[in-house]
Design an enzyme around this catalytic site. Structure first.
Site, mmCIF file in Angstrom:
data_model
loop_
_atom_site.group_PDB
_atom_site.id
_atom_site.type_symbol
_atom_site.label_atom_id
_atom_site.label_comp_id
_atom_site.label_asym_id
_atom_site.label_seq_id
_atom_site.Cartn_x
_atom_site.Cartn_y
_atom_site.Cartn_z
ATOM 1 N N HIS A 101 0.712 -1.160 0.069
ATOM 2 C CA HIS A 101 0.005 -0.037 0.078
ATOM 3 C C HIS A 101 0.982 1.380 -0.118
ATOM 4 O O HIS A 101 0.566 2.180 -0.732
ATOM 5 C CB HIS A 101 -1.139 -0.018 1.231
ATOM 6 N N TYR A 105 1.522 4.275 -3.527
ATOM 7 C CA TYR A 105 1.083 5.762 -3.470
ATOM 8 C C TYR A 105 2.590 6.621 -4.148
ATOM 9 O O TYR A 105 2.157 7.445 -4.657
ATOM 10 C CB TYR A 105 1.014 6.389 -1.868
ATOM 11 N N GLU A 158 -6.815 1.639 10.696
ATOM 12 C CA GLU A 158 -7.132 0.927 9.111
ATOM 13 C C GLU A 158 -8.798 1.315 9.070
ATOM 14 O O GLU A 158 -9.128 1.484 7.948
ATOM 15 C CB GLU A 158 -6.734 -0.307 9.470
ATOM 16 N N HIS A 195 -8.335 -6.577 7.163
ATOM 17 C CA HIS A 195 -7.537 -6.304 8.315
ATOM 18 C C HIS A 195 -8.058 -5.920 9.541
ATOM 19 O O HIS A 195 -8.133 -6.369 10.526
ATOM 20 C CB HIS A 195 -6.593 -5.188 7.999
#
Length: 333
Positions: A101, A105, A158, A195
């Site tokens: 992740h 970006y 998260e 998650h």
């Protein structure tokens, strides 16, 4: 017979079936950012105003920092208190995907931004007061909290704190812009949903082992911590969105996701306006938009890799886990 010095992991004799179901879910949705054709979004990118481009860059800078925190410190902190061997394997998978992740970006930056703009993004990220405070709040718990407190911090990160950043790409997707950038975000959201649900389930197992007084103390700490995070998140949201006028809309989205985080932890929602119908329908439309199907033989999207990215539903968070069966059923979808 030699005494056992080190115990081999036996996946055919699982202590908690939720571990195996989660492992299978996470591995089935494996993806990499290199398979998404981000350059196809350049025409859309050029139509955005300079303030909007700045918002996008800063949003993804903030998300990079939080994913870096989660991959370098968060999962490592929770690995110290696992209940089963298979749980370690699941956390190892989560830790790797958090690194994916964070790296994703940078792929977006290298496609959309100049070298000077990328430098500015990371300079802003490393010195934004409220972003740094957010990271400190979470990491202080990772370094000094109890096993249950660490899980609460992770779920709040998260399932709640990421969403001030997720709002932007979902908004543009709902307006038929930056579809490939948003596709990466939807893949990330899908991972984070699993998650948050899994770690919330593990929290609930430990929470249910506490006596009623200990549960009350844990619950008080949890809600106090959420208020602390929310107050800072409001300031962070203003630093991101004030110039483009989105602050109020983003805060509604954050309250919606704060309630989801509490549901993951088996707790009651806090915010009365934290329902799907309260959120900007353009953003909800962005969440519910299906995957793109890219060329099979060159760049490919998640349509080729894993099938469709499903819309987020309230029922995704209604886990009510006593024996784990409802979570297993959800993971099999």
């Amino acid at each position: 017979m030699v005494d056992t010095y080190y115990k081999a992991m036996n996946w055919n004799k699982i202590e908690d079936v939720v571990d195996k179901a989660t492992w299978e879910k996470l591995t089935s949705q494996f993806w990499l950012d290199t398979r998404i054709p981000l350059s196809n979004d350049l025409d859309d990118w050029r139509t955005l105003s300079k303030p909007e481009q700045t918002v996008v860059g800063h949003v993804f800078g903030g998300l990079t920092l939080l994913d870096t925190l989660q991959s370098q410190d968060g999962i490592q902190a929770m690995l110290k208190n696992v209940r089963t061997q298979a749980e370690t394997a699941v956390f190892n998978n989560i830790q790797f995907m958090e690194s994916v992740h964070a790296k994703s970006y940078s792929s977006i930056f290298s496609t959309l931004n100049s070298a000077e703009e990328i430098e500015e993004i990371f300079e802003w990220t490393d010195h934004n007061e409220h972003l740094q405070k957010k990271a400190k709040f979470i990491n202080d718990v990772y370094q000094n909290g109890t096993s249950l407190e660490k899980k609460v911090a992770s779920v709040f990160l998260e399932s709640f704190l990421f969403y001030s950043g997720f709002y932007t790409p979902l908004y543009y997707l709902g307006n038929n812009k930056l579809a490939n950038v948003a596709e990466i975000i939807k893949l990330i959201i899908r991972d984070e949903s699993v998650h948050g649900t899994y770690i919330g389930y593990k929290f609930q197992l430990g929470f249910n082992d506490l006596d009623s007084d200990e549960q009350d103390k844990m619950r008080d700490w949890m809600y106090d911590f959420l208020y602390q995070l929310y107050d800072n998140e409001e300031q962070y949201t203003k630093s991101l969105y004030e110039e483009v006028g989105w602050v109020d809309e983003v805060m509604v989205f954050l309250r919606y996701n704060a309630n989801k985080a509490l549901m993951n932890l088996g707790q009651s929602p806090l915010f009365p306006d934290g329902n799907a119908e309260d959120v900007n329908p353009i953003v909800m439309n962005g969440i519910s938009t299906g995957t793109s199907n890219h060329d099979f033989f060159s760049q490919v999207g998640n349509g080729y890799l894993m099938g469709k990215v499903e819309a987020m539903k309230d029922s995704d968070y209604d886990i009510g886990l006593k024996d784990g069966n409802s979570l297993i059923n959800k993971l099999k979808k």
